[in-house]
Design a protein around this motif. Structure first.
Motif, PDB file in Angstrom:
ATOM      1  N   ILE A 293       0.837  -1.205   0.000  1.00 56.68           N
ATOM      2  CA  ILE A 293       0.000   0.000   0.000  1.00 56.68           C
ATOM      3  C   ILE A 293       0.867   1.248   0.000  1.00 56.68           C
ATOM      4  CG2 ILE A 293      -1.686   1.309   1.349  1.00 56.68           C
ATOM      5  CD1 ILE A 293      -2.816  -1.429   2.254  1.00 56.68           C
ATOM      6  N   LYS A 294       1.911   1.238   0.828  1.00 54.18           N
ATOM      7  CA  LYS A 294       2.818   2.385   0.891  1.00 54.18           C
ATOM      8  C   LYS A 294       3.490   2.616  -0.460  1.00 54.18           C
ATOM      9  CE  LYS A 294       5.983   1.746   3.868  1.00 54.18           C
ATOM     10  NZ  LYS A 294       7.006   1.662   4.929  1.00 54.18           N
ATOM     11  N   ALA A 295       3.962   1.540  -1.091  1.00 57.82           N
ATOM     12  CA  ALA A 295       4.600   1.666  -2.403  1.00 57.82           C
ATOM     13  C   ALA A 295       3.610   2.170  -3.443  1.00 57.82           C
ATOM     14  CB  ALA A 295       5.191   0.326  -2.836  1.00 57.82           C
ATOM     15  N   PHE A 296       2.387   1.662  -3.405  1.00 55.00           N
ATOM     16  CA  PHE A 296       1.365   2.082  -4.359  1.00 55.00           C
ATOM     17  C   PHE A 296       1.037   3.564  -4.203  1.00 55.00           C
ATOM     18  CE2 PHE A 296      -3.132   2.761  -5.392  1.00 55.00           C
ATOM     19  CZ  PHE A 296      -3.132   2.394  -6.729  1.00 55.00           C
ATOM     20  N   VAL A 297       0.859   4.013  -2.972  1.00 54.21           N
ATOM     21  CA  VAL A 297       0.491   5.411  -2.719  1.00 54.21           C
ATOM     22  C   VAL A 297       1.627   6.350  -3.115  1.00 54.21           C
ATOM     23  CG1 VAL A 297      -0.042   7.076  -0.904  1.00 54.21           C
ATOM     24  CG2 VAL A 297      -1.214   4.884  -0.955  1.00 54.21           C
TER      25      VAL A 297
ATOM     26  N   PHE B  78      14.345   8.169   1.525  1.00 50.64           N
ATOM     27  CA  PHE B  78      13.015   8.128   0.918  1.00 50.64           C
ATOM     28  C   PHE B  78      12.769   6.781   0.244  1.00 50.64           C
ATOM     29  CE2 PHE B  78      10.412   9.135  -2.932  1.00 50.64           C
ATOM     30  CZ  PHE B  78       9.202   9.291  -2.271  1.00 50.64           C
ATOM     31  N   ALA B  79      13.775   6.272  -0.473  1.00 47.13           N
ATOM     32  CA  ALA B  79      13.646   4.980  -1.156  1.00 47.13           C
ATOM     33  C   ALA B  79      13.553   3.828  -0.153  1.00 47.13           C
ATOM     34  CB  ALA B  79      14.816   4.768  -2.109  1.00 47.13           C
ATOM     35  N   GLU B  80      14.270   3.932   0.955  1.00 42.87           N
ATOM     36  CA  GLU B  80      14.169   2.897   1.984  1.00 42.87           C
ATOM     37  C   GLU B  80      12.774   2.878   2.598  1.00 42.87           C
ATOM     38  OE1 GLU B  80      17.318   3.493   4.779  1.00 42.87           O
ATOM     39  OE2 GLU B  80      18.868   3.061   3.297  1.00 42.87           O
ATOM     40  N   PHE B  81      12.182   4.052   2.785  1.00 44.65           N
ATOM     41  CA  PHE B  81      10.840   4.136   3.351  1.00 44.65           C
ATOM     42  C   PHE B  81       9.784   3.669   2.352  1.00 44.65           C
ATOM     43  CE2 PHE B  81       6.951   6.707   3.623  1.00 44.65           C
ATOM     44  CZ  PHE B  81       6.457   6.243   4.831  1.00 44.65           C
ATOM     45  N   ALA B  82       9.886   4.147   1.113  1.00 48.92           N
ATOM     46  CA  ALA B  82       8.835   3.910   0.124  1.00 48.92           C
ATOM     47  C   ALA B  82       8.988   2.588  -0.626  1.00 48.92           C
ATOM     48  CB  ALA B  82       8.808   5.057  -0.878  1.00 48.92           C
ATOM     49  N   GLY B  83      10.148   1.994  -0.617  1.00 49.13           N
ATOM     50  CA  GLY B  83      10.364   0.738  -1.332  1.00 49.13           C
ATOM     51  C   GLY B  83      10.197   0.914  -2.832  1.00 49.13           C
ATOM     52  N   ALA B  84       9.410   0.031  -3.450  1.00 47.62           N
ATOM     53  CA  ALA B  84       9.215   0.065  -4.899  1.00 47.62           C
ATOM     54  C   ALA B  84       8.494   1.330  -5.350  1.00 47.62           C
ATOM     55  CB  ALA B  84       8.439  -1.163  -5.351  1.00 47.62           C
ATOM     56  N   GLY B  85       7.770   1.981  -4.463  1.00 48.06           N
ATOM     57  CA  GLY B  85       7.090   3.221  -4.823  1.00 48.06           C
ATOM     58  C   GLY B  85       8.053   4.326  -5.192  1.00 48.06           C
ATOM     59  N   ALA B  86       9.292   4.236  -4.708  1.00 48.14           N
ATOM     60  CA  ALA B  86      10.304   5.236  -5.046  1.00 48.14           C
ATOM     61  C   ALA B  86      11.349   4.692  -6.010  1.00 48.14           C
ATOM     62  CB  ALA B  86      10.994   5.730  -3.781  1.00 48.14           C
ATOM     63  N   SER B  87      11.541   3.388  -6.058  1.00 42.57           N
ATOM     64  CA  SER B  87      12.597   2.851  -6.910  1.00 42.57           C
ATOM     65  C   SER B  87      12.124   2.520  -8.319  1.00 42.57           C
ATOM     66  CB  SER B  87      13.220   1.613  -6.266  1.00 42.57           C
ATOM     67  OG  SER B  87      12.259   0.593  -6.122  1.00 42.57           O
ATOM     68  N   VAL B  88      10.833   2.306  -8.522  1.00 44.26           N
ATOM     69  CA  VAL B  88      10.334   1.945  -9.847  1.00 44.26           C
ATOM     70  C   VAL B  88      10.137   3.156 -10.765  1.00 44.26           C
ATOM     71  CG1 VAL B  88       8.385   0.893 -11.076  1.00 44.26           C
ATOM     72  CG2 VAL B  88       9.349  -0.228  -9.076  1.00 44.26           C
ATOM     73  N   PRO B  89       9.594   4.294 -10.305  1.00 41.67           N
ATOM     74  CA  PRO B  89       9.443   5.438 -11.216  1.00 41.67           C
ATOM     75  C   PRO B  89      10.793   5.962 -11.705  1.00 41.67           C
ATOM     76  CG  PRO B  89       8.087   5.738  -9.269  1.00 41.67           C
ATOM     77  CD  PRO B  89       8.973   4.561  -9.011  1.00 41.67           C
ATOM     78  N   LEU B  90      10.746   6.866 -12.657  1.00 36.23           N
ATOM     79  CA  LEU B  90      11.974   7.389 -13.255  1.00 36.23           C
ATOM     80  C   LEU B  90      12.868   8.124 -12.272  1.00 36.23           C
ATOM     81  CD1 LEU B  90      10.752   8.541 -16.756  1.00 36.23           C
ATOM     82  CD2 LEU B  90      12.332   6.711 -16.213  1.00 36.23           C
ATOM     83  N   THR B  91      12.318   8.637 -11.194  1.00 32.31           N
ATOM     84  CA  THR B  91      13.167   9.255 -10.177  1.00 32.31           C
ATOM     85  C   THR B  91      14.095   8.204  -9.574  1.00 32.31           C
ATOM     86  OG1 THR B  91      11.367   8.956  -8.593  1.00 32.31           O
ATOM     87  CG2 THR B  91      11.597  11.136  -9.586  1.00 32.31           C
TER      88      THR B  91
END
Length: 119
Positions: free
Chosen positions: A4-8, A51-64
């Motif tokens: 859910i966190k990654a999705f949001v 931020f990437a550690e907190f968000a997981g795939a939600g931060a590592s998958v987008p272009l950022t």
């Protein structure tokens, strides 16, 4: 909860990019480059890693996340090889993801046989 966190968070990044495309005259390619550069800058000032550690795939998958990955590869290569690392680090860090995208898209084109449409 991690899903859910990654999705949001991934959704928020995509919504911000969509707002940029809808409310400015920036073309999608320029917005994509802006996202990559944002990941590099946030990585360089030390914000993107937590931020990437907190968000997981939600931060590592987008272009950022791609931009951050390139920056991290360059940082590690500079620590290892000095100035030469500026040139090889980004290629090394992005090679696996880029290669996978090329291979999987080629396989998909063989399976689904895409055709060009005439407008």
């Amino acid at each position: 909860m991690d899903y859910i966190k990654a999705f949001v968070i991934g959704g928020i990044i995509c919504v911000l990019a969509q707002i940029l495309m809808d409310n400015t005259k920036l073309m999608p390619g320029r917005v994509m480059v802006l996202l990559v550069i944002t990941g590099v800058i946030l990585g360089a000032i030390g914000i993107y890693e937590p931020f990437a550690e907190f968000a997981g795939a939600g931060a590592s998958v987008p272009l950022t996340g791609f931009g951050y990955n390139i920056w991290k590869g360059m940082r590690d290569a500079v620590d290892e090889s000095g100035l030469l690392g500026l040139f090889k680090g980004g290629f090394t860090a992005a090679a696996v993801g880029s290669s996978a995208a090329l291979v999987f898209s080629y396989i998909a084109s063989l399976i689904f046989s895409p055709k060009m449409t005439k407008n």
